[in-house]
Design a protein around this motif. Structure first.
Motif, PDB file in Angstrom:
ATOM      1  N   SER A 290     -42.205  -4.835 -17.423  1.00  0.00           N
ATOM      2  CA  SER A 290     -41.007  -4.810 -18.469  1.00  0.00           C
ATOM      3  C   SER A 290     -41.265  -5.917 -19.449  1.00  0.00           C
ATOM      4  O   SER A 290     -40.845  -5.940 -20.426  1.00  0.00           O
ATOM      5  CB  SER A 290     -39.680  -4.733 -17.929  1.00  0.00           C
TER       6      SER A 290
ATOM      7  N   ASP B 172     -41.281   2.440 -20.492  1.00  0.00           N
ATOM      8  CA  ASP B 172     -41.225   1.766 -19.416  1.00  0.00           C
ATOM      9  C   ASP B 172     -40.548   2.649 -18.288  1.00  0.00           C
ATOM     10  O   ASP B 172     -39.603   3.090 -18.351  1.00  0.00           O
ATOM     11  CB  ASP B 172     -40.190   0.632 -19.703  1.00  0.00           C
TER      12      ASP B 172
ATOM     13  N   GLU C 207     -36.655  -0.174 -19.926  1.00  0.00           N
ATOM     14  CA  GLU C 207     -35.938   0.021 -18.818  1.00  0.00           C
ATOM     15  C   GLU C 207     -34.711   0.943 -18.872  1.00  0.00           C
ATOM     16  O   GLU C 207     -35.067   2.228 -18.419  1.00  0.00           O
ATOM     17  CB  GLU C 207     -35.145  -1.539 -18.690  1.00  0.00           C
TER      18      GLU C 207
HETATM   19 MG   LIG Z   1     -39.318  -3.091 -15.096  1.00  0.00          MG
END
Ligand SMILES: [Mg+2]
Ligand SMILES: Nc1ncnc2c1ncn2[C@@H]1O[C@H](COP(=O)(O)OP(=O)(O)O)[C@@H](O)[C@H]1O
Length: 303
Positions: free
Chosen positions: A44, A155, A84
């Motif tokens: 991330s 992500d 996220e």
């Molecule tokens: Mg992550």
């Protein structure tokens, strides 16, 4: 083939603790790149840096030849992203979310295409506060795709999706990639990306430990053959006599063959010559997830 994204020797620390160490890779136009690593590896953080959301300590990022940083976002017009968790407005419908993100021209067409492809038709006009986790996740993905970006950054997009949704997502990613869109997709599960990624970047403790094609990675684990003979004792004797290396697994004999190795032929020849009947022969590529875990553990010094 031109490069859409270049990540050049990226370093990043949080409060004096370095979490990215010279991260170096690029993504080619129309390619799907998988960024794989255990939780905490830095996936991330890399994605946030690419999107100019966090300052970096060293190195640089270019999208379509233009630099990106915390103060330079011009190149991000060509990018769609989900990092996220999706940001959802509870009192807007799914469609209203997509209308906020889509460019004004060809808006309705794009929205319809994405909603159909991700199977969101039944609830797209319902307020998002009533959505399940999986529905919110799909809406976040749809937001990243709806503006026909050149580069899409997702992500852990498979998190919370059911198997049908995972397949729908894979299909739309492959369709868009075939039309020239590039993708950077992260996961902590390598096998999730097996059917969708062209290239794989394996990240561990902020280091890229492997950068290869998915096809090469699958082959690099090696191939195994399992031979089940009628009489195991006779088979063992025949193979030992012929100097074939093998291990035993239940009622079967297991051969580990490398590309340049001819163990299978040697084993079959020895068995046939000694009159040992063979019930079955199976070929298995080594499990991708097992190779990944072995790689990550070896790097930690645990294997
Ligand atoms: Mg992550
Ligand atoms: N804002 C932050 N402040 C301090 N540490 C952070 C911050 N964001 C991430 N980290 C740390 O950086 C490392 C990498 O995190 P992250 O990029 O979220 O990993 P991944 O996405 O691969 O699970 C972790 O050790 C995490 O605790």
């Amino acid at each position: 083939m031109s490069t859409i994204l270049t990540v050049d020797h990226l370093d990043k620390s949080f409060s004096g603790r370095q979490v990215l160490h010279g991260v170096d890779f690029f993504v080619e136009e129309g390619h799907v790149a998988g960024l794989v690593g255990p939780n905490g590896a830095g996936k991330s953080t890399i994605m946030k840096a690419i999107l100019g959301l966090i300052p970096i300590d060293g190195g640089g990022i270019e999208i379509a030849g233009q630099p990106v940083s915390i103060t330079s976002h011009q190149a991000l017009r060509k990018v769609g992203a989900l990092i996220e968790y999706p940001g959802i407005y509870p009192f807007l419908t799914g469609r209203q979310h997509l209308e906020l993100f889509a460019a004004k021209h060809h808006q309705a067409d794009n929205i319809k295409h994405i909603v159909d492809a991700l199977g969101m038709g039944k609830y797209i006009d319902t307020k998002a506060r009533l959505y399940s986790l999986g529905m919110k996740q799909k809406l976040g993905i749809a937001q990243a795709l709806v503006n026909q970006p050149k580069l899409v950054i997702l992500d852990e997009p498979m998190n919370g999706l059911d198997p049908q949704a995972v397949k729908d997502l894979r299909d739309i990613i492959r369709d868009m990639a075939a039309a020239g869109t590039s993708f950077l997709i992260s996961s902590h599960i390598l096998s999730e990306l097996e059917k969708v990624a062209d290239d794989v970047l394996i990240l561990n403790h902020g280091h890229i430990v492997r950068n290869t094609s998915m096809g090469q990675l699958a082959e690099s684990g090696g191939v195994t053959y399992q031979i089940v003979p009628d009489n195991l004792a006779q088979a063992k004797a025949a193979l030992t006599l012929a100097n074939v290396t093998f291990t035993l697994e239940g009622a079967g004999i297991v051969l580990h063959e490398n590309a340049e190795d001819t163990a299978l032929n040697a084993a079959l020849y020895a068995l046939v010559q000694q009159g040992v009947a063979i019930r079955s022969v199976d070929r298995k590529a080594r499990d991708l997830e097992a190779s990944f875990l072995a790689m990550v553990q070896a790097e930690k010094g645990e294997a």
